[in-house]
Design a protein around this motif. Structure first.
Motif, short mmCIF file in Angstrom:
data_model
loop_
_atom_site.label_atom_id
_atom_site.label_comp_id
_atom_site.label_asym_id
_atom_site.label_seq_id
_atom_site.Cartn_x
_atom_site.Cartn_y
_atom_site.Cartn_z
N ASN A 43 -1.53 0.58 -5.80
CA ASN A 43 -1.72 1.78 -6.61
C ASN A 43 -1.44 1.51 -8.08
O ASN A 43 -2.06 2.14 -8.96
CB ASN A 43 -0.81 2.91 -6.10
N PRO A 63 -8.58 1.85 7.25
CA PRO A 63 -9.05 0.67 6.50
C PRO A 63 -7.94 -0.31 6.13
O PRO A 63 -8.18 -1.51 6.05
CB PRO A 63 -9.68 1.29 5.24
N VAL A 64 -6.71 0.19 5.91
CA VAL A 64 -5.60 -0.72 5.63
C VAL A 64 -5.32 -1.60 6.85
O VAL A 64 -5.13 -2.82 6.72
CB VAL A 64 -4.34 0.08 5.23
N THR A 110 -8.11 9.23 5.91
CA THR A 110 -9.31 8.47 5.56
C THR A 110 -9.00 7.01 5.27
O THR A 110 -9.78 6.12 5.62
CB THR A 110 -9.99 9.10 4.33
N TRP A 111 -7.84 6.73 4.65
CA TRP A 111 -7.55 5.40 4.15
C TRP A 111 -6.60 4.59 5.03
O TRP A 111 -6.49 3.38 4.87
CB TRP A 111 -6.97 5.48 2.74
N PHE A 145 0.80 -1.23 0.00
CA PHE A 145 0.00 0.00 0.00
C PHE A 145 0.83 1.28 0.00
O PHE A 145 0.28 2.35 0.23
CB PHE A 145 -0.94 0.00 1.21
N ASP A 156 -2.93 9.10 4.36
CA ASP A 156 -4.23 9.74 4.25
C ASP A 156 -5.07 9.35 5.46
O ASP A 156 -5.28 8.16 5.71
CB ASP A 156 -4.93 9.31 2.96
N THR A 197 -4.80 6.49 13.47
CA THR A 197 -4.68 5.03 13.62
C THR A 197 -4.06 4.64 14.96
O THR A 197 -3.61 3.50 15.12
CB THR A 197 -3.85 4.43 12.47
N TRP A 209 -2.35 5.71 0.66
CA TRP A 209 -3.05 4.86 1.61
C TRP A 209 -2.60 5.08 3.05
O TRP A 209 -3.43 5.19 3.96
CB TRP A 209 -2.86 3.39 1.23
N ILE A 248 -3.51 6.57 -4.59
CA ILE A 248 -4.02 6.97 -3.27
C ILE A 248 -2.89 6.85 -2.25
O ILE A 248 -2.18 5.85 -2.23
CB ILE A 248 -5.21 6.09 -2.85
#
Length: 298
Positions: free
Chosen positions: A143, A165-166, A161-162, A136, A159, A251, A156, A154
Protein backbone atom coordinates in the motif's frame (compact mmCIF):
# COMPACT_ATOMS: atom_id res chain seq x y z
CA UNK A 1 17.86 -84.60 -16.35
CA UNK A 2 15.73 -82.00 -18.10
CA UNK A 3 13.06 -82.37 -15.41
CA UNK A 4 15.58 -81.77 -12.63
CA UNK A 5 16.86 -78.66 -14.38
CA UNK A 6 13.28 -77.43 -14.77
CA UNK A 7 12.56 -78.02 -11.07
CA UNK A 8 15.78 -76.27 -10.14
CA UNK A 9 14.83 -73.24 -12.24
CA UNK A 10 11.40 -73.24 -10.59
CA UNK A 11 12.98 -73.26 -7.14
CA UNK A 12 15.24 -70.34 -8.11
CA UNK A 13 12.27 -68.43 -9.50
CA UNK A 14 10.17 -69.01 -6.38
CA UNK A 15 13.06 -68.13 -4.10
CA UNK A 16 13.66 -64.88 -6.01
CA UNK A 17 9.98 -63.97 -5.68
CA UNK A 18 10.15 -64.75 -1.96
CA UNK A 19 13.18 -62.52 -1.55
CA UNK A 20 11.46 -59.72 -3.49
CA UNK A 21 8.38 -59.91 -1.25
CA UNK A 22 10.63 -59.97 1.80
CA UNK A 23 12.24 -56.70 0.74
CA UNK A 24 8.86 -55.20 -0.14
CA UNK A 25 7.24 -56.22 3.14
CA UNK A 26 8.41 -53.22 5.27
CA UNK A 27 7.19 -50.73 2.65
CA UNK A 28 3.89 -52.58 2.26
CA UNK A 29 3.36 -52.62 6.03
CA UNK A 30 4.15 -48.90 6.20
CA UNK A 31 1.71 -48.10 3.38
CA UNK A 32 -0.97 -50.32 4.87
CA UNK A 33 -0.76 -48.76 8.34
CA UNK A 34 -0.30 -45.12 7.35
CA UNK A 35 -2.07 -44.90 3.97
CA UNK A 36 -4.51 -47.68 3.08
CA UNK A 37 -6.11 -48.22 6.49
CA UNK A 38 -6.61 -44.46 7.12
CA UNK A 39 -8.23 -44.12 3.68
CA UNK A 40 -10.59 -47.02 4.41
CA UNK A 41 -11.42 -45.53 7.81
CA UNK A 42 -12.05 -42.14 6.19
CA UNK A 43 -14.55 -43.65 3.76
CA UNK A 44 -16.23 -45.56 6.60
CA UNK A 45 -16.37 -42.42 8.76
CA UNK A 46 -18.11 -40.52 5.94
CA UNK A 47 -21.14 -42.82 6.37
CA UNK A 48 -21.40 -42.21 10.14
CA UNK A 49 -22.08 -39.35 12.51
CA UNK A 50 -18.41 -39.55 13.39
CA UNK A 51 -18.74 -37.26 16.40
CA UNK A 52 -17.44 -37.48 19.95
CA UNK A 53 -20.87 -36.76 21.41
CA UNK A 54 -22.70 -39.01 23.83
CA UNK A 55 -24.31 -40.81 20.89
CA UNK A 56 -20.88 -41.79 19.58
CA UNK A 57 -20.30 -43.06 16.08
CA UNK A 58 -23.61 -44.00 14.44
CA UNK A 59 -24.21 -45.26 10.89
CA UNK A 60 -26.20 -42.71 8.86
CA UNK A 61 -25.64 -43.92 5.31
CA UNK A 62 -25.59 -41.19 2.66
CA UNK A 63 -26.86 -38.50 5.01
CA UNK A 64 -23.52 -36.65 5.14
CA UNK A 65 -23.26 -36.57 1.34
CA UNK A 66 -26.84 -35.31 1.05
CA UNK A 67 -26.06 -32.62 3.59
CA UNK A 68 -23.02 -31.61 1.54
CA UNK A 69 -25.00 -31.29 -1.66
CA UNK A 70 -27.68 -29.19 0.06
CA UNK A 71 -25.27 -26.89 1.92
CA UNK A 72 -24.87 -23.37 0.44
CA UNK A 73 -21.59 -22.97 2.36
CA UNK A 74 -20.18 -26.10 0.75
CA UNK A 75 -21.03 -24.88 -2.76
CA UNK A 76 -19.49 -21.50 -1.98
CA UNK A 77 -16.33 -23.30 -0.86
CA UNK A 78 -16.37 -25.39 -4.06
CA UNK A 79 -16.65 -22.21 -6.11
CA UNK A 80 -13.81 -20.62 -4.15
CA UNK A 81 -11.66 -23.72 -4.67
CA UNK A 82 -12.32 -23.85 -8.41
CA UNK A 83 -11.54 -20.15 -8.80
CA UNK A 84 -8.36 -20.52 -6.75
CA UNK A 85 -7.27 -23.67 -8.61
CA UNK A 86 -7.81 -22.36 -12.15
CA UNK A 87 -6.25 -18.97 -11.38
CA UNK A 88 -3.21 -20.67 -9.81
CA UNK A 89 -2.66 -23.52 -12.27
CA UNK A 90 -2.73 -21.44 -15.46
CA UNK A 91 0.03 -18.92 -14.59
CA UNK A 92 2.15 -21.55 -12.84
CA UNK A 93 2.18 -23.58 -16.05
CA UNK A 94 2.58 -20.84 -18.65
CA UNK A 95 5.16 -18.65 -16.93
CA UNK A 96 7.53 -21.46 -15.84
CA UNK A 97 7.30 -22.98 -19.34
CA UNK A 98 8.36 -19.72 -20.97
CA UNK A 99 11.13 -19.21 -18.43
CA UNK A 100 12.34 -22.78 -18.90
CA UNK A 101 12.50 -22.34 -22.68
CA UNK A 102 14.54 -19.17 -22.18
CA UNK A 103 16.91 -20.77 -19.66
CA UNK A 104 17.33 -23.80 -21.90
CA UNK A 105 18.91 -21.62 -24.58
CA UNK A 106 22.15 -21.62 -22.60
CA UNK A 107 22.10 -18.02 -21.37
CA UNK A 108 24.74 -16.86 -18.93
CA UNK A 109 24.00 -17.43 -15.26
CA UNK A 110 21.46 -20.17 -15.99
CA UNK A 111 22.37 -22.20 -12.90
CA UNK A 112 22.15 -19.13 -10.67
CA UNK A 113 18.75 -18.16 -12.08
CA UNK A 114 17.48 -21.74 -11.73
CA UNK A 115 18.51 -21.75 -8.08
CA UNK A 116 16.90 -18.35 -7.47
CA UNK A 117 13.63 -19.45 -9.04
CA UNK A 118 13.62 -22.68 -6.99
CA UNK A 119 14.20 -20.97 -3.62
CA UNK A 120 10.47 -20.26 -2.97
CA UNK A 121 9.75 -24.00 -3.26
CA UNK A 122 12.17 -24.74 -0.41
CA UNK A 123 10.80 -21.96 1.80
CA UNK A 124 8.25 -22.81 4.50
CA UNK A 125 4.80 -21.84 3.28
CA UNK A 126 3.91 -20.65 6.80
CA UNK A 127 6.85 -18.25 6.73
CA UNK A 128 5.88 -17.13 3.23
CA UNK A 129 2.29 -16.63 4.38
CA UNK A 130 3.38 -14.44 7.29
CA UNK A 131 5.56 -12.46 4.89
CA UNK A 132 2.66 -11.89 2.49
CA UNK A 133 0.40 -10.93 5.37
CA UNK A 134 2.91 -8.25 6.37
CA UNK A 135 3.34 -7.06 2.78
CA UNK A 136 -0.40 -6.71 2.12
CA UNK A 137 -1.58 -5.30 5.44
CA UNK A 138 -3.34 -1.93 5.30
CA UNK A 139 -0.21 0.06 6.17
CA UNK A 140 2.19 -2.44 4.60
CA UNK A 141 4.81 -1.98 1.87
CA UNK A 142 2.41 -2.78 -0.99
CA UNK A 143 0.00 0.00 0.00
CA UNK A 144 2.93 2.34 0.54
CA UNK A 145 3.96 1.64 -3.06
CA UNK A 146 0.38 2.22 -4.23
CA UNK A 147 0.28 5.56 -2.44
CA UNK A 148 3.66 6.51 -3.91
CA UNK A 149 2.07 6.26 -7.37
CA UNK A 150 -0.90 8.38 -6.28
CA UNK A 151 -3.35 5.59 -5.51
CA UNK A 152 -5.52 4.93 -2.48
CA UNK A 153 -4.67 2.21 0.08
CA UNK A 154 -6.48 -1.08 -0.50
CA UNK A 155 -7.69 -3.35 2.30
CA UNK A 156 -6.15 -6.37 0.58
CA UNK A 157 -6.89 -8.97 3.25
CA UNK A 158 -10.29 -7.68 4.41
CA UNK A 159 -11.79 -6.91 1.00
CA UNK A 160 -13.79 -9.80 -0.56
CA UNK A 161 -12.55 -8.76 -4.01
CA UNK A 162 -8.81 -8.63 -3.26
CA UNK A 163 -8.26 -11.30 -0.59
CA UNK A 164 -8.37 -14.24 -3.00
CA UNK A 165 -5.91 -12.69 -5.52
CA UNK A 166 -3.40 -12.34 -2.67
CA UNK A 167 -3.67 -16.09 -1.95
CA UNK A 168 -3.38 -16.85 -5.68
CA UNK A 169 -0.24 -14.72 -5.93
CA UNK A 170 1.28 -16.44 -2.91
CA UNK A 171 0.55 -19.95 -4.20
CA UNK A 172 1.72 -19.14 -7.73
CA UNK A 173 5.00 -17.71 -6.43
CA UNK A 174 5.48 -20.79 -4.24
CA UNK A 175 4.89 -23.30 -7.07
CA UNK A 176 6.71 -21.50 -9.89
CA UNK A 177 10.21 -22.78 -9.12
CA UNK A 178 9.23 -26.45 -8.91
CA UNK A 179 7.43 -26.33 -12.24
CA UNK A 180 10.36 -24.50 -13.82
CA UNK A 181 12.79 -27.26 -12.85
CA UNK A 182 10.42 -29.95 -14.11
CA UNK A 183 10.03 -28.19 -17.46
CA UNK A 184 13.80 -27.79 -17.75
CA UNK A 185 14.22 -31.52 -17.18
CA UNK A 186 11.57 -32.23 -19.81
CA UNK A 187 13.27 -29.96 -22.34
CA UNK A 188 16.50 -31.93 -21.93
CA UNK A 189 14.74 -35.07 -23.20
CA UNK A 190 13.85 -33.50 -26.59
CA UNK A 191 16.53 -34.43 -29.15
CA UNK A 192 18.46 -31.42 -30.45
CA UNK A 193 18.50 -32.78 -34.00
CA UNK A 194 14.78 -32.00 -34.28
CA UNK A 195 15.48 -28.31 -33.81
CA UNK A 196 18.42 -28.48 -36.22
CA UNK A 197 16.22 -30.10 -38.86
CA UNK A 198 13.54 -27.45 -38.27
CA UNK A 199 16.11 -24.68 -38.74
CA UNK A 200 17.20 -26.20 -42.03
CA UNK A 201 13.55 -26.23 -43.12
CA UNK A 202 13.25 -22.54 -42.26
CA UNK A 203 11.07 -22.86 -39.14
CA UNK A 204 11.01 -19.79 -36.91
CA UNK A 205 11.08 -19.76 -33.11
CA UNK A 206 7.28 -19.94 -32.72
CA UNK A 207 6.98 -22.86 -35.15
CA UNK A 208 9.74 -24.75 -33.32
CA UNK A 209 7.94 -24.15 -30.01
CA UNK A 210 4.56 -25.21 -31.39
CA UNK A 211 5.55 -28.27 -33.41
CA UNK A 212 8.58 -29.57 -31.48
CA UNK A 213 8.68 -28.24 -27.91
CA UNK A 214 5.00 -28.61 -26.97
CA UNK A 215 4.56 -32.15 -28.41
CA UNK A 216 7.85 -33.22 -26.82
CA UNK A 217 6.71 -31.87 -23.46
CA UNK A 218 3.26 -33.49 -23.48
CA UNK A 219 3.95 -35.98 -20.64
CA UNK A 220 5.74 -33.23 -18.69
CA UNK A 221 2.80 -30.86 -19.17
CA UNK A 222 0.42 -33.49 -17.78
CA UNK A 223 2.74 -34.10 -14.82
CA UNK A 224 2.98 -30.39 -14.05
CA UNK A 225 -0.78 -29.97 -14.43
CA UNK A 226 -1.54 -32.85 -12.06
CA UNK A 227 1.03 -31.90 -9.39
CA UNK A 228 0.05 -28.21 -9.48
CA UNK A 229 -3.66 -29.01 -9.29
CA UNK A 230 -3.12 -31.32 -6.32
CA UNK A 231 -0.94 -28.65 -4.67
CA UNK A 232 -3.73 -26.08 -5.01
CA UNK A 233 -6.51 -28.47 -3.98
CA UNK A 234 -4.72 -29.32 -0.73
CA UNK A 235 -3.97 -25.67 0.10
CA UNK A 236 -4.46 -25.04 3.79
CA UNK A 237 -1.53 -23.17 5.34
CA UNK A 238 -1.89 -20.00 3.28
CA UNK A 239 -5.59 -19.72 4.13
CA UNK A 240 -4.96 -20.45 7.82
CA UNK A 241 -2.10 -17.95 8.12
CA UNK A 242 -3.16 -15.12 5.79
CA UNK A 243 -6.97 -14.82 5.72
CA UNK A 244 -8.50 -17.47 8.00
CA UNK A 245 -11.12 -18.16 5.32
CA UNK A 246 -12.45 -14.59 5.33
CA UNK A 247 -13.65 -12.07 4.58
CA UNK A 248 -17.25 -13.31 4.33
CA UNK A 249 -16.02 -16.84 3.59
CA UNK A 250 -14.63 -15.74 0.20
CA UNK A 251 -11.21 -17.38 0.70
CA UNK A 252 -12.42 -20.53 2.40
CA UNK A 253 -11.00 -23.45 0.42
CA UNK A 254 -12.05 -27.09 0.62
CA UNK A 255 -9.25 -28.37 2.89
CA UNK A 256 -9.71 -25.45 5.29
CA UNK A 257 -13.47 -26.10 5.25
CA UNK A 258 -12.83 -29.75 6.16
CA UNK A 259 -10.58 -28.58 9.01
CA UNK A 260 -13.30 -26.25 10.30
CA UNK A 261 -15.96 -28.96 10.23
CA UNK A 262 -13.75 -31.59 11.86
CA UNK A 263 -11.84 -29.62 14.49
CA UNK A 264 -14.05 -26.55 14.86
CA UNK A 265 -17.50 -28.15 14.91
CA UNK A 266 -16.32 -31.73 15.66
CA UNK A 267 -18.58 -33.06 12.90
CA UNK A 268 -16.11 -35.70 11.72
CA UNK A 269 -18.59 -37.63 9.59
CA UNK A 270 -19.52 -34.56 7.54
CA UNK A 271 -15.84 -33.57 7.24
CA UNK A 272 -14.95 -37.12 6.17
CA UNK A 273 -17.57 -36.98 3.41
CA UNK A 274 -16.03 -33.77 2.06
CA UNK A 275 -12.54 -35.28 2.34
CA UNK A 276 -13.70 -38.40 0.48
CA UNK A 277 -14.90 -36.25 -2.42
CA UNK A 278 -11.51 -34.51 -2.47
CA UNK A 279 -9.82 -37.93 -2.45
CA UNK A 280 -11.90 -38.97 -5.45
CA UNK A 281 -10.82 -35.89 -7.42
CA UNK A 282 -7.17 -36.52 -6.52
CA UNK A 283 -7.35 -40.17 -7.61
CA UNK A 284 -8.93 -39.05 -10.88
CA UNK A 285 -6.00 -36.71 -11.53
CA UNK A 286 -3.51 -39.48 -10.76
CA UNK A 287 -5.34 -41.79 -13.16
CA UNK A 288 -5.06 -39.12 -15.86
CA UNK A 289 -1.31 -38.87 -15.30
CA UNK A 290 -0.79 -42.65 -15.38
CA UNK A 291 -2.89 -43.01 -18.52
CA UNK A 292 -0.88 -40.30 -20.25
CA UNK A 293 2.37 -42.03 -19.34
CA UNK A 294 1.10 -45.27 -20.82
CA UNK A 295 -0.14 -43.58 -24.00
CA UNK A 296 1.71 -40.28 -24.73
CA UNK A 297 -0.65 -39.59 -27.67
CA UNK A 298 -3.61 -38.95 -25.37
Amino acid sequence: MARSQFLRLGDVFLSSIGVAWLFLLPALLFLTIFVFLPILYLVYLSFTTGSFSQEGVRWVGLQNYQQLLLSPDFWQVIGNTLYFTVATVLPTMVLPLLLAVGLNQGIKGRDLLRTAYFLPTMTSIVAVGLGFRWLFQTDGPVNQLVQAFGGQPIAWLSDPTWAMPVLILLSSWKQLGFNLVVFLAGLQTIPRDRYEAALLDGANAWQQFRYITLPGLRPTLVLVFVTTTIFTLRSFEQVYVVTGGGPLNTTNLLVFYIYQQAFGLFDFGYAAAAATLLLGVTLGLLWLQLRTRQDPHL
